[in-house]
Scaffold this motif. Structure first.
Motif, PDB file in Angstrom:
ATOM      1  N   ALA A 153       0.832  -1.367   0.089  1.00 38.66           N
ATOM      2  CA  ALA A 153       0.010   0.002  -0.018  1.00 38.66           C
ATOM      3  C   ALA A 153       0.749   1.346   0.069  1.00 38.66           C
ATOM      4  CB  ALA A 153      -0.950   0.117   1.344  1.00 38.66           C
ATOM      5  N   GLN A 154       1.935   1.156   0.806  1.00 40.46           N
ATOM      6  CA  GLN A 154       2.847   2.409   0.849  1.00 40.46           C
ATOM      7  C   GLN A 154       3.568   2.623  -0.427  1.00 40.46           C
ATOM      8  OE1 GLN A 154       5.766   1.968   3.932  1.00 40.46           O
ATOM      9  NE2 GLN A 154       6.333   4.287   3.747  1.00 40.46           N
ATOM     10  N   LEU A 155       3.989   1.650  -0.944  1.00 37.79           N
ATOM     11  CA  LEU A 155       4.690   1.659  -2.063  1.00 37.79           C
ATOM     12  C   LEU A 155       3.875   2.222  -3.377  1.00 37.79           C
ATOM     13  CD1 LEU A 155       7.331   1.433  -3.785  1.00 37.79           C
ATOM     14  CD2 LEU A 155       7.349  -1.175  -4.085  1.00 37.79           C
ATOM     15  N   GLU A 156       2.493   1.536  -3.594  1.00 39.33           N
ATOM     16  CA  GLU A 156       1.622   2.042  -4.705  1.00 39.33           C
ATOM     17  C   GLU A 156       1.226   3.411  -4.306  1.00 39.33           C
ATOM     18  OE1 GLU A 156      -1.416  -1.001  -4.536  1.00 39.33           O
ATOM     19  OE2 GLU A 156      -0.396  -2.239  -5.789  1.00 39.33           O
ATOM     20  N   ALA A 157       1.071   3.930  -3.130  1.00 35.56           N
ATOM     21  CA  ALA A 157       0.502   5.186  -2.791  1.00 35.56           C
ATOM     22  C   ALA A 157       1.892   6.208  -3.088  1.00 35.56           C
ATOM     23  CB  ALA A 157       0.490   5.280  -1.338  1.00 35.56           C
ATOM     24  N   ALA A 158       3.007   5.821  -2.914  1.00 39.99           N
ATOM     25  CA  ALA A 158       4.159   6.630  -3.329  1.00 39.99           C
ATOM     26  C   ALA A 158       4.644   6.653  -4.802  1.00 39.99           C
ATOM     27  CB  ALA A 158       5.356   6.190  -2.473  1.00 39.99           C
ATOM     28  N   ALA A 159       4.632   5.543  -5.427  1.00 38.26           N
ATOM     29  CA  ALA A 159       5.226   5.298  -6.876  1.00 38.26           C
ATOM     30  C   ALA A 159       4.047   5.322  -7.996  1.00 38.26           C
ATOM     31  CB  ALA A 159       6.036   4.375  -6.743  1.00 38.26           C
ATOM     32  N   GLY A 160       2.734   4.793  -7.389  1.00 36.58           N
ATOM     33  CA  GLY A 160       1.601   4.422  -8.494  1.00 36.58           C
ATOM     34  C   GLY A 160       1.713   2.722  -8.675  1.00 36.58           C
ATOM     35  N   LYS A 161       0.649   2.254  -9.045  1.00 37.44           N
ATOM     36  CA  LYS A 161       0.461   0.989  -9.132  1.00 37.44           C
ATOM     37  C   LYS A 161       1.459   0.106 -10.055  1.00 37.44           C
ATOM     38  CE  LYS A 161      -3.431  -2.346  -8.703  1.00 37.44           C
ATOM     39  NZ  LYS A 161      -2.819  -3.194  -7.611  1.00 37.44           N
ATOM     40  N   GLU A 162       1.662   0.849 -11.093  1.00 35.69           N
ATOM     41  CA  GLU A 162       2.566   0.296 -12.158  1.00 35.69           C
ATOM     42  C   GLU A 162       4.001   0.335 -11.755  1.00 35.69           C
ATOM     43  OE1 GLU A 162       2.976   1.244 -16.795  1.00 35.69           O
ATOM     44  OE2 GLU A 162       0.822   1.018 -16.181  1.00 35.69           O
ATOM     45  N   ALA A 163       4.529   1.388 -11.105  1.00 38.42           N
ATOM     46  CA  ALA A 163       5.928   1.394 -10.935  1.00 38.42           C
ATOM     47  C   ALA A 163       6.128   0.618  -9.672  1.00 38.42           C
ATOM     48  CB  ALA A 163       6.276   2.870 -10.534  1.00 38.42           C
ATOM     49  N   ALA A 164       5.047   0.574  -8.834  1.00 38.12           N
ATOM     50  CA  ALA A 164       5.474  -0.331  -7.827  1.00 38.12           C
ATOM     51  C   ALA A 164       5.412  -1.802  -8.198  1.00 38.12           C
ATOM     52  CB  ALA A 164       3.716  -0.327  -6.754  1.00 38.12           C
ATOM     53  N   ALA A 165       4.507  -2.444  -8.969  1.00 37.05           N
ATOM     54  CA  ALA A 165       4.770  -3.376  -9.454  1.00 37.05           C
ATOM     55  C   ALA A 165       5.910  -3.997  -9.925  1.00 37.05           C
ATOM     56  CB  ALA A 165       3.431  -4.086 -10.446  1.00 37.05           C
ATOM     57  N   ARG A 166       6.623  -3.056 -10.615  1.00 35.14           N
ATOM     58  CA  ARG A 166       7.874  -3.257 -11.006  1.00 35.14           C
ATOM     59  C   ARG A 166       8.805  -3.537 -10.148  1.00 35.14           C
ATOM     60  NH1 ARG A 166      10.939  -2.633 -15.587  1.00 35.14           N
ATOM     61  NH2 ARG A 166      12.574  -1.297 -14.583  1.00 35.14           N
ATOM     62  N   ARG A 167       8.780  -3.096  -8.805  1.00 32.95           N
ATOM     63  CA  ARG A 167       9.741  -2.891  -7.800  1.00 32.95           C
ATOM     64  C   ARG A 167       9.425  -3.981  -6.665  1.00 32.95           C
ATOM     65  NH1 ARG A 167      10.281   2.363  -5.708  1.00 32.95           N
ATOM     66  NH2 ARG A 167       9.918   4.000  -7.565  1.00 32.95           N
ATOM     67  N   ILE A 168       8.373  -5.025  -7.115  1.00 33.60           N
ATOM     68  CA  ILE A 168       8.078  -5.811  -5.995  1.00 33.60           C
ATOM     69  C   ILE A 168       8.296  -7.190  -6.788  1.00 33.60           C
ATOM     70  CG2 ILE A 168       6.243  -7.079  -5.113  1.00 33.60           C
ATOM     71  CD1 ILE A 168       4.592  -4.380  -4.753  1.00 33.60           C
ATOM     72  N   VAL A 169       9.067  -8.180  -6.189  1.00 29.42           N
ATOM     73  CA  VAL A 169       9.281  -9.588  -6.525  1.00 29.42           C
ATOM     74  C   VAL A 169       8.864 -10.293  -5.412  1.00 29.42           C
ATOM     75  CG1 VAL A 169      11.239 -11.128  -7.157  1.00 29.42           C
ATOM     76  CG2 VAL A 169      11.581  -8.565  -7.620  1.00 29.42           C
ATOM     77  N   ALA A 170       8.270 -11.418  -6.068  1.00 33.61           N
ATOM     78  CA  ALA A 170       7.744 -12.378  -5.123  1.00 33.61           C
ATOM     79  C   ALA A 170       8.259 -13.761  -5.278  1.00 33.61           C
ATOM     80  CB  ALA A 170       6.081 -12.563  -5.518  1.00 33.61           C
ATOM     81  N   ILE A 171       8.718 -14.330  -4.228  1.00 31.19           N
ATOM     82  CA  ILE A 171       9.223 -15.715  -4.245  1.00 31.19           C
ATOM     83  C   ILE A 171       8.273 -16.815  -3.429  1.00 31.19           C
ATOM     84  CG2 ILE A 171      11.311 -17.154  -3.752  1.00 31.19           C
ATOM     85  CD1 ILE A 171      12.899 -14.517  -3.864  1.00 31.19           C
ATOM     86  N   THR A 172       7.810 -17.693  -4.215  1.00 26.59           N
ATOM     87  CA  THR A 172       6.720 -18.686  -3.507  1.00 26.59           C
ATOM     88  C   THR A 172       6.569 -19.923  -4.312  1.00 26.59           C
ATOM     89  OG1 THR A 172       4.490 -18.270  -2.696  1.00 26.59           O
ATOM     90  CG2 THR A 172       4.609 -17.411  -4.914  1.00 26.59           C
ATOM     91  N   ASP A 173       5.625 -20.433  -3.932  1.00 19.40           N
ATOM     92  CA  ASP A 173       5.381 -21.858  -4.577  1.00 19.40           C
ATOM     93  C   ASP A 173       4.944 -21.815  -6.112  1.00 19.40           C
ATOM     94  OD1 ASP A 173       4.503 -24.738  -3.820  1.00 19.40           O
ATOM     95  OD2 ASP A 173       2.888 -23.910  -5.465  1.00 19.40           O
ATOM     96  N   ALA A 174       5.330 -22.640  -6.901  1.00 18.20           N
ATOM     97  CA  ALA A 174       4.860 -22.515  -8.324  1.00 18.20           C
ATOM     98  C   ALA A 174       3.473 -22.269  -8.948  1.00 18.20           C
ATOM     99  CB  ALA A 174       5.335 -23.853  -9.138  1.00 18.20           C
ATOM    100  N   LYS A 175       2.486 -22.746  -8.038  1.00 18.45           N
ATOM    101  CA  LYS A 175       1.303 -22.811  -8.146  1.00 18.45           C
ATOM    102  C   LYS A 175       0.313 -22.301  -7.177  1.00 18.45           C
ATOM    103  CE  LYS A 175       1.449 -26.744 -11.616  1.00 18.45           C
ATOM    104  NZ  LYS A 175       2.589 -27.414 -11.377  1.00 18.45           N
ATOM    105  N   ARG A 176       0.818 -22.902  -6.108  1.00 16.69           N
ATOM    106  CA  ARG A 176      -0.334 -22.885  -5.021  1.00 16.69           C
ATOM    107  C   ARG A 176      -0.122 -21.437  -3.982  1.00 16.69           C
ATOM    108  NH1 ARG A 176       0.984 -28.137  -4.413  1.00 16.69           N
ATOM    109  NH2 ARG A 176       2.682 -27.524  -3.238  1.00 16.69           N
TER     110      ARG A 176
END
Ligand code: PA5
Length: 440
Positions: A153-176
């Motif tokens: 929420a903080q990043l999206e508020a500061a940078a906008g949704k699109e730019a925020a999405a570029r600066r977020i990386v998720a590491i998780t399960d392949a499918k679940r």
């Protein structure tokens, strides 16, 4: 190959050489169970061959993502708990000058539910270009999920949704998991935690490798250090993990219920935290298991040192000894010599530290504290990779010697059930009613 030497001379005496040798068949069976994958938890053995299986294209990809985050961010927040943060934290702390301002600064969140911590982090991030690496194998763990909600929420508020999405990386399960769904919906860059690698064995997957690369460290060397150790161990030419696993179990059977991992170099503080999770979560089951503790010496010789020297004789120590340090610093002469330390003038600080280490070992052994020494040549990525693999392998062997499934963690669910019941999570209605009645 990075050298790891295990010396058990100062453990023998409390347990005889004969007692250790008598465990030979049991140990051989445990190694076979682990390597052949015939024991409990065998669907979580992916870490055994992991160093050899990580291909260069994955490392290059991780390095490219890290380079992007490094160029775009002043701060990168790594969000995760347990196995999803401790390995990265351990390696980064070991390899980073704590007094230097780094760019980007790598900080951690999601490993507690402290409102103070999260609010202070958000204040710190205000006005800064920051990115987020969110890590959760299950994708449903409460602590990182809360932290990530706030940071997203903080990043999206500061940078906008699109730019925020570029600066977020998720590491998780392949499918679940919820994090996988969210990451796919939002178009985040993602990395996969293999199904057959449990959290506390995941430091050599993107879970550890991406944050470590973002900190500017050499993940290729880390993996290669682990790979050489894996090959030597599986070829049978390196028995160090077996020796360590056997000795600690022999000590446990002789009444030494607590193992204290000792360092004489604060760079290894978080390595101790990683080790505690690895062994605590793997072995503390069925009302059995060595309690893993850790200390930083000589700092803690001025606090826990008294207890270790003269307290209850239920402990043994495993010292991570570092043969060579990276710097050279000599103690200066002082004309007035008011502190009486001129006898040390010209000596390296590390020489004094080494004498503190030796003196402590002798004193503790004399005081009835058996000692296992694990020596590495120096603290660098290759040696840390080797040490990680050494302790992981020893943990698998040790868990099977102990007679538990080293790869599950059923006990960590109990607090979650109560927390969700207390917070009236949908689906927990019966538990909520029961716990409310219990606490009145
Ligand atoms: O070793 C483990 O499996 C645990 O410590 C997990 O790493 C920890 O609970 C975090 O789980 P997750 O990555 O699913 O959020």
């Amino acid at each position: 190959m990075s050298n790891i030497r295990v010396n058990i001379d100062d453990a023998l005496g409390t347990v005889s050489e004969r007692a250790v040798e008598a465990m030979a068949t049991e140990v051989r069976n445990s190694v076979r169970t682990l390597v052949e994958g015939t024991g409990e938890g065998n669907d979580f053995l992916g870490w055994i061959h992991l160093p050899e299986e990580i291909d260069n294209s994955l490392i290059d990809d991780i390095n490219a993502t890290a380079a992007r985050l490094r160029s775009e961010c002043e701060v990168v927040v790594v969000v995760g708990i347990g196995g999803s943060y401790l390995g990265a934290k351990a390696v980064i702390e070991a390899m980073t000058n704590p007094f230097e301002e780094t760019k980007p600064r790598v900080v951690f969140a999601g490993h507690n539910i402290s409102e103070d911590y999260l609010a202070q982090l958000q204040q710190y991030l205000e006005g800064k270009q920051f990115g987020v690496i969110v890590i959760s194998k299950s994708g449903t763990t409460t602590e990182p999920a809360i932290a990530f909600r706030l940071l997203k929420a903080q990043l999206e508020a500061a940078a906008g949704k699109e730019a925020a999405a570029r600066r977020i990386v998720a590491i998780t399960d392949a499918k679940r998991g919820a994090l996988r769904t969210l990451a796919d919906n939002e178009g985040y860059t993602t990395y996969v935690i293999p199904d057959n690698v449990g959290g506390r064995f995941s430091v050599l997957t993107p879970v550890g490798l991406l944050p470590i690369a973002v900190a500017g460290l050499d993940i290729k060397a880390l993996v290669e250090g682990a790979r050489a150790r894996q090959q030597a161990m599986l070829a049978g030419s390196d028995k160090s993990a077996e020796v360590y696993a056997t000795t600690r179990n022999a000590l446990y059977r002789s009444g030494k219920k607590i193992e204290i991992l000792v360092n004489f170099n604060p760079r290894l503080h978080y390595f101790g935290e990683w080790w505690k999770q690895l062994y605590g979560e793997s072995e503390g089951k069925d009302h059995k298991g060595i309690y893993p503790a850790s200390v930083d010496f000589s700092t803690d010789l001025h606090s826990m040192g008294q207890w270790i020297q003269e307290g209850e004789r239920t402990i043994f120590e495993t010292v991570i000894s570092v043969a060579n340090v990276d710097h050279e610093l000599r103690i200066p002469t002082d004309a007035e010599n008011l502190d009486g330390l001129n006898f040390l003038a010209g000596k390296r600080v590390d020489e004094v530290n080494k004498m503190a280490e030796l003196g402590t070992r002798l004193a503790h052994v004399d005081g009835g504290v058996p000692n296992i020494q694990v020596t590495i040549d120096r603290i660098d990525e290759a040696n840390l990779g080797a040490l990680i693999y050494f302790f992981e392998a020893a943990c698998g062997i040790s868990g099977y010697i102990l007679g538990v499934n080293p790869f599950n963690q059923p006990g960590v669910e109990a607090y979650k059930r109560n927390m969700f019941a207390l917070l009236a999570k949908p689906g927990y209605e019966a538990e909520t009613a029961a716990i409310r009645e219990r606490i009145g």
